[in-house]
Design a protein around this motif. Structure first.
Motif, PDB file in Angstrom:
ATOM      1  N   MET A   1      -9.362  19.913  26.856  1.00  0.00           N
ATOM      2  CA  MET A   1     -10.680  19.901  26.374  1.00  0.00           C
ATOM      3  C   MET A   1     -10.463  18.942  24.828  1.00  0.00           C
ATOM      4  O   MET A   1      -9.767  19.099  24.284  1.00  0.00           O
ATOM      5  N   ILE A   2     -11.740  18.317  24.815  1.00  0.00           N
ATOM      6  CA  ILE A   2     -11.694  17.358  23.748  1.00  0.00           C
ATOM      7  C   ILE A   2     -12.697  18.006  22.665  1.00  0.00           C
ATOM      8  O   ILE A   2     -13.706  18.041  23.212  1.00  0.00           O
ATOM      9  N   ILE A   3     -12.360  18.173  21.390  1.00  0.00           N
ATOM     10  CA  ILE A   3     -13.438  18.452  20.584  1.00  0.00           C
ATOM     11  C   ILE A   3     -13.789  17.478  19.367  1.00  0.00           C
ATOM     12  O   ILE A   3     -12.783  16.768  18.847  1.00  0.00           O
ATOM     13  N   PRO A   4     -15.088  17.003  19.471  1.00  0.00           N
ATOM     14  CA  PRO A   4     -15.278  16.031  18.706  1.00  0.00           C
ATOM     15  C   PRO A   4     -15.366  16.336  17.251  1.00  0.00           C
ATOM     16  O   PRO A   4     -16.710  16.920  16.740  1.00  0.00           O
ATOM     17  N   CYS A   5     -14.294  16.124  16.224  1.00  0.00           N
ATOM     18  CA  CYS A   5     -14.497  16.696  15.105  1.00  0.00           C
ATOM     19  C   CYS A   5     -15.199  15.537  14.029  1.00  0.00           C
ATOM     20  O   CYS A   5     -15.070  14.228  14.381  1.00  0.00           O
ATOM     21  N   GLY A   9     -12.928  12.500  14.263  1.00  0.00           N
ATOM     22  CA  GLY A   9     -13.143  11.989  15.592  1.00  0.00           C
ATOM     23  C   GLY A   9     -12.471  12.811  16.644  1.00  0.00           C
ATOM     24  O   GLY A   9     -12.285  14.088  16.420  1.00  0.00           O
ATOM     25  N   PRO A  10     -12.843  12.395  17.811  1.00  0.00           N
ATOM     26  CA  PRO A  10     -12.452  13.218  19.133  1.00  0.00           C
ATOM     27  C   PRO A  10     -10.972  13.570  19.098  1.00  0.00           C
ATOM     28  O   PRO A  10     -10.156  12.808  18.828  1.00  0.00           O
ATOM     29  N   ARG A  11     -10.632  14.874  18.991  1.00  0.00           N
ATOM     30  CA  ARG A  11      -9.293  15.536  19.089  1.00  0.00           C
ATOM     31  C   ARG A  11      -9.068  16.440  20.236  1.00  0.00           C
ATOM     32  O   ARG A  11     -10.107  17.144  20.671  1.00  0.00           O
ATOM     33  N   ASP A  12      -7.847  16.613  20.568  1.00  0.00           N
ATOM     34  CA  ASP A  12      -7.355  17.469  21.737  1.00  0.00           C
ATOM     35  C   ASP A  12      -7.306  19.245  21.243  1.00  0.00           C
ATOM     36  O   ASP A  12      -7.248  19.402  19.861  1.00  0.00           O
ATOM     37  N   LEU A  13      -7.692  19.912  22.086  1.00  0.00           N
ATOM     38  CA  LEU A  13      -7.932  21.266  21.642  1.00  0.00           C
ATOM     39  C   LEU A  13      -6.612  21.631  21.043  1.00  0.00           C
ATOM     40  O   LEU A  13      -6.820  22.745  20.130  1.00  0.00           O
ATOM     41  N   SER A  14      -5.394  21.271  21.332  1.00  0.00           N
ATOM     42  CA  SER A  14      -4.207  21.771  20.601  1.00  0.00           C
ATOM     43  C   SER A  14      -4.212  21.523  18.928  1.00  0.00           C
ATOM     44  O   SER A  14      -3.158  22.215  18.530  1.00  0.00           O
ATOM     45  N   GLU A  15      -5.159  20.771  18.778  1.00  0.00           N
ATOM     46  CA  GLU A  15      -5.213  20.783  16.983  1.00  0.00           C
ATOM     47  C   GLU A  15      -6.068  21.564  16.700  1.00  0.00           C
ATOM     48  O   GLU A  15      -6.203  21.788  15.314  1.00  0.00           O
ATOM     49  N   PHE A  16      -6.646  22.480  17.526  1.00  0.00           N
ATOM     50  CA  PHE A  16      -7.559  23.406  16.725  1.00  0.00           C
ATOM     51  C   PHE A  16      -7.145  24.991  16.761  1.00  0.00           C
ATOM     52  O   PHE A  16      -6.376  25.294  17.853  1.00  0.00           O
ATOM     53  N   ALA A  17      -7.484  25.913  16.120  1.00  0.00           N
ATOM     54  CA  ALA A  17      -7.529  27.307  16.304  1.00  0.00           C
ATOM     55  C   ALA A  17      -8.740  28.058  16.280  1.00  0.00           C
ATOM     56  O   ALA A  17      -9.763  27.800  15.386  1.00  0.00           O
ATOM     57  N   HIS A  76     -16.530  24.370  29.614  1.00  0.00           N
ATOM     58  CA  HIS A  76     -15.829  23.953  28.664  1.00  0.00           C
ATOM     59  C   HIS A  76     -16.177  22.651  28.021  1.00  0.00           C
ATOM     60  O   HIS A  76     -15.660  21.911  27.027  1.00  0.00           O
ATOM     61  N   ALA A  77     -17.536  22.251  28.234  1.00  0.00           N
ATOM     62  CA  ALA A  77     -18.043  20.966  27.682  1.00  0.00           C
ATOM     63  C   ALA A  77     -18.616  21.344  26.409  1.00  0.00           C
ATOM     64  O   ALA A  77     -19.476  22.502  26.189  1.00  0.00           O
ATOM     65  N   VAL A  78     -18.444  20.557  25.351  1.00  0.00           N
ATOM     66  CA  VAL A  78     -18.852  20.899  23.987  1.00  0.00           C
ATOM     67  C   VAL A  78     -20.022  20.050  23.783  1.00  0.00           C
ATOM     68  O   VAL A  78     -20.396  18.810  23.917  1.00  0.00           O
TER      69      VAL A  78
END
Length: 88
Positions: A1-5, A9-17, A76-78
């Motif tokens: 899943m990609i989250i647009p910070c 900018g767009p980042r992979d889910l693994s960078e988020f908690a 899982h679409a943001v």
């Protein structure tokens, strides 16, 4: 899943908690309470919606900001990313 910070900018889910539900915060029982049912409900009872759901995430592997993310729990679409407390 990609989250647009909005900051990085767009980042992979693994960078988020994941930090929890953004809209339906459970009321914490009195810390001195010994009622197991109250504590069980606080810790384990959560809604499980199918569709759009507002959540709080922290960009732990990046800017460390907390974000309010609206995510579809089926696809899982943001669909929306804002700062917590900002008007949607």
């Amino acid at each position: 899943m990609i989250i647009p910070c909005p900051f990085c900018g767009p980042r992979d889910l693994s960078e988020f908690a994941y930090c929890g539900d953004a809209d339906n915060l459970a009321a914490r029982p009195d810390p001195a309470a010994t009622d197991p049912a109250a504590w069980n409900a606080y810790v384990y009872d959560r809604t499980n919606p199918a569709g759009d759901h507002a959540e709080i995430w922290q960009h732990a592997g990046g800017c460390r900001k907390h974000l309010r993310i609206v995510r579809n729990t089926v696809t899982h679409a943001v669909s929306d990313v804002t700062m917590p407390g900002a008007k949607p």
